[in-house]
Design an enzyme around this catalytic site. Structure first.
Site, PDB file in Angstrom:
ATOM      1  N   HIS A 209       0.689  -1.221   0.025  1.00 24.28           N
ATOM      2  CA  HIS A 209       0.033   0.096  -0.041  1.00 24.28           C
ATOM      3  C   HIS A 209       0.788   1.300  -0.011  1.00 24.28           C
ATOM      4  CE1 HIS A 209       0.699   1.287   4.315  1.00 24.28           C
ATOM      5  NE2 HIS A 209       0.618  -0.216   4.614  1.00 24.28           N
ATOM      6  N   CYS A 223       3.108  -4.725   6.869  1.00 20.96           N
ATOM      7  CA  CYS A 223       2.763  -4.318   5.545  1.00 20.96           C
ATOM      8  C   CYS A 223       3.987  -4.213   4.533  1.00 20.96           C
ATOM      9  CB  CYS A 223       1.741  -3.471   5.252  1.00 20.96           C
ATOM     10  SG  CYS A 223       0.066  -3.795   5.770  1.00 20.96           S
TER      11      CYS A 223
END
Length: 248
Positions: A209, A223
């Site tokens: 992301h 992440c």
């Protein structure tokens, strides 16, 4: 060929006879052939040179740098001759691929590598033709379409340390393995540990992301952070079902 004059010989009658001239072959050294100039075959890109430029600079040198990075599959942002954060992210990625210590400046070594760049080997040579490869060891993301590398980006993965955020505790680890993008977010999304931009979820709450802060070291809860501008490109390159390989 050299000609020897005939000799005068007396015959038995006392008369002189001029013998025929004698032709004697004599080797004459041939002139040494001219030495042809030998030039090493050079890639035309080797002519690419530029001035030393840094973060915050602007001008033709920066624009040349940005265009070259874009041509090589990196994302320096808008090619406008202004070195901002997006250009730094692209320079970092390029320098890491080419074994140059990443920094926000492009000097002799970086320009030389831009002329004759190193092409990274696939992490998963027999992987899906459309895939994302996350290289945790070198903090890089590679995106392939139809088996061809189309994008290389700087990333920041999990810190591999314990965390306590918003009342949640855990260990910031980026999972390794083979996954698929199973859900996507079209913009900002809030999670228990923070906000994510254009997230491409591949394993539970783990996603590739966009994030404003993508430092030169692992900094996430697990992440895979990528630059904000690059996340707009990645969102289009990773439809649901795309394979994601995480290695390193």
């Amino acid at each position: 060929m050299r000609v020897s004059l005939g000799k005068v010989v007396l015959t038995g009658t006392g008369s002189a006879v001029l013998m025929a001239p004698v032709f004697t072959a004599q080797a004459v050294a041939a002139p040494a052939p001219a030495q042809a100039a030998v030039r090493s075959a050079q890639n035309p890109r080797a002519e690419l040179v530029g001035p030393t430029v840094h973060f915050g600079d602007h001008g033709a040198g920066v624009e040349k740098l940005q265009q070259r990075l874009k041509d090589l599959g990196y994302d320096p942002g808008t090619v406008d001759g202004k070195w901002g954060q997006a250009t730094s992210f692209a320079v970092w990625a390029f320098q890491k691929v080419n074994h140059i210590k990443p920094s926000s400046n492009a000097g002799t070594k970086t320009w030389a590598a831009l002329a004759l760049p190193h092409l990274p080997e696939p992490l998963v040579p027999k992987g899906a033709k459309n895939r994302a490869e996350v290289d945790v060891k070198h903090q890089l993301l590679y995106v392939y379409k139809s088996g061809r590398l189309v994008l290389t980006s700087h990333i920041s993965s999990g810190t591999e340390t314990s965390y306590s955020t918003n009342g949640h505790t855990g260990f910031a680890h980026t999972p390794r393995g083979k996954f698929r993008v199973y859900r996507k977010a079209s913009g900002w999304e809030t999670s228990p540990l923070g906000t994510l931009y254009k997230a491409n979820y591949f394993d539970g709450g783990y996603a590739i992301h966009g994030e404003p802060a993508v430092p030169l070291h692992p900094a996430s809860h697990g992440c895979v952070r990528i630059p904000m501008g690059t996340s707009n490109i990645v969102a289009k390159l990773l439809p649901i079902g795309t394979r994601v390989y995480v290695r390193g």
